[in-house]
Design a protein around this motif. Structure first.
Motif, PDB file in Angstrom:
ATOM      1  N   ARG A  38       0.829  -1.200   0.000  1.00 48.21           N
ATOM      2  CA  ARG A  38       0.000   0.000   0.000  1.00 48.21           C
ATOM      3  C   ARG A  38       0.867   1.255   0.000  1.00 48.21           C
ATOM      4  O   ARG A  38       1.896   1.319   0.678  1.00 48.21           O
TER       5      ARG A  38
ATOM      6  N   ARG B 173      -3.650   3.836  -2.117  1.00 51.78           N
ATOM      7  CA  ARG B 173      -3.897   2.771  -3.095  1.00 51.78           C
ATOM      8  C   ARG B 173      -2.858   1.662  -2.930  1.00 51.78           C
ATOM      9  O   ARG B 173      -1.762   1.884  -2.408  1.00 51.78           O
ATOM     10  N   THR B 174      -3.218   0.477  -3.372  1.00 49.38           N
ATOM     11  CA  THR B 174      -2.295  -0.661  -3.326  1.00 49.38           C
ATOM     12  C   THR B 174      -1.766  -0.943  -4.725  1.00 49.38           C
ATOM     13  O   THR B 174      -2.521  -0.862  -5.695  1.00 49.38           O
TER      14      THR B 174
ATOM     15  N   LEU C 158      -2.572   0.230  -9.973  1.00 52.92           N
ATOM     16  CA  LEU C 158      -3.034   0.329  -8.585  1.00 52.92           C
ATOM     17  C   LEU C 158      -4.417  -0.300  -8.478  1.00 52.92           C
ATOM     18  O   LEU C 158      -5.038  -0.621  -9.496  1.00 52.92           O
ATOM     19  N   ASP C 159      -4.906  -0.486  -7.240  1.00 53.01           N
ATOM     20  CA  ASP C 159      -6.243  -1.093  -7.117  1.00 53.01           C
ATOM     21  C   ASP C 159      -7.321  -0.148  -7.660  1.00 53.01           C
ATOM     22  O   ASP C 159      -8.435  -0.575  -7.951  1.00 53.01           O
ATOM     23  N   ARG C 160      -6.985   1.112  -7.818  1.00 52.40           N
ATOM     24  CA  ARG C 160      -7.789   2.008  -8.646  1.00 52.40           C
ATOM     25  C   ARG C 160      -6.841   2.987  -9.309  1.00 52.40           C
ATOM     26  O   ARG C 160      -6.071   3.648  -8.633  1.00 52.40           O
TER      27      ARG C 160
ATOM     28  N   GLU D  34      -3.573  11.242  -5.875  1.00 46.62           N
ATOM     29  CA  GLU D  34      -4.605  10.200  -5.771  1.00 46.62           C
ATOM     30  C   GLU D  34      -4.011   8.832  -5.434  1.00 46.62           C
ATOM     31  O   GLU D  34      -4.715   7.926  -5.003  1.00 46.62           O
TER      32      GLU D  34
END
Ligand SMILES: [Zn+2]
Length: 282
Positions: free
Chosen positions: A22, A47-48, A63-65, A43
């Motif tokens: 993360r 995030r991970t 990233l996970d988003r 941003e």
């Protein structure tokens, strides 16, 4: 400037450091590298990192988003350090529990983008075929070359046609294929195209291996791909002997960049003269 092999080596070395981890903090120290979109890059905080990938000359953190896309240009590099011992010239810093990943560029010419999708920047949306992909075949290379009247070296370096190659590895691929870098792309024979497709893939593979031996050291600000030199035969070797035929390597300008080649075994006229000389003709 790092090209496909160098960036691939960086991606593979970075994977175990950040994948699945993360981003606890994100700092933009020199907003110029974000092209005015520093707030978007922030941003990334929280995030991970799902995966580290390379596309052409871009290094991508999925990233996970969202995505972070890094382009190193001339002098960008990655450094891994403890936050309280930050090196000089950090443009963007990503804090993980285990350490901080810095995008560092003393000239601040590199770029760091936040993207919803990688296709959101033209450089990634219009990227040509990657020499590491299954689509890079002699047939595909033939189609690309037949479309262009430009010099074959310039077509190989065009990121919209073939992704990831720059000055170094195009010079090396053309030398291995014994093709004059100034030849018109659409005039290459089928046999030459086939040979070139093979040498591009071979050169890139060997270069990746060399760039990973030793692997990039993200802790050393002075580190560069020492191993990469082992795969080089002509690049930056003006005046030195061609390892194949002994002729002095020459440097010429193409598209404002330096091309290194061997006039002994890469040009037709001299090749003919050499063959005649060998046969004892005049
Ligand atoms: Zn030569």
């Amino acid at each position: 400037m790092p090209e496909l092999p160098e960036i691939e080596a960086m991606a593979r070395t970075l994977q175990p450091l950040v994948e699945g981890r993360r981003i606890l903090g994100c700092r933009v120290i020199h907003p110029v590298v974000t092209k005015g979109r520093a707030r978007a890059v922030l941003e990334a905080k929280g995030r991970t990192v799902v995966s580290v990938e390379r596309r052409g000359k871009y290094l991508l953190l999925a990233l996970d988003r969202g995505w972070l896309a890094l382009h190193f240009r001339l002098s960008g590099q990655l450094l891994w350090y403890e936050r309280r011992h930050a090196p000089k010239h950090v443009d963007v810093a990503l804090d993980f529990a285990q350490g901080t990943l810095g995008f560092v560029d003393r000239r601040h010419l590199g770029r760091v983008y936040w993207l919803d999708r990688p296709e959101d920047i033209p450089g990634l949306a219009r990227m040509g075929v990657d020499p590491m992909s299954a689509e890079f075949t002699p047939e595909r290379l033939g189609e690309i070359l037949r479309e262009s009247r430009r010099a074959v070296k310039l077509v190989l370096m065009d990121q919209g046609k073939i992704a990831g190659l720059g000055n170094i590895w195009t010079s090396e691929s053309l030398w291995r294929a014994r093709i004059d870098p100034r030849r018109r792309a659409d005039r290459l024979t089928e046999a030459e195209t086939r040979r070139l497709a093979g040498t591009v893939v071979g050169v890139v593979r060997r270069a990746i291996e060399s760039c990973l031996d030793p692997a990039p050291n993200f802790r050393d600000p002075d580190w560069w791909f020492e191993g990469g030199d082992r795969a080089i035969r002509v690049y930056d070797r003006e005046g030195k002997r061609c390892p194949r035929c002994g002729t002095a390597i020459e440097r010429i300008a193409q598209g404002g960049r330096s091309t290194y080649y061997c006039p002994g075994c890469q040009t037709k006229a001299r090749k003919g003269a050499l063959q005649r000389a060998r046969r004892g003709e005049r």
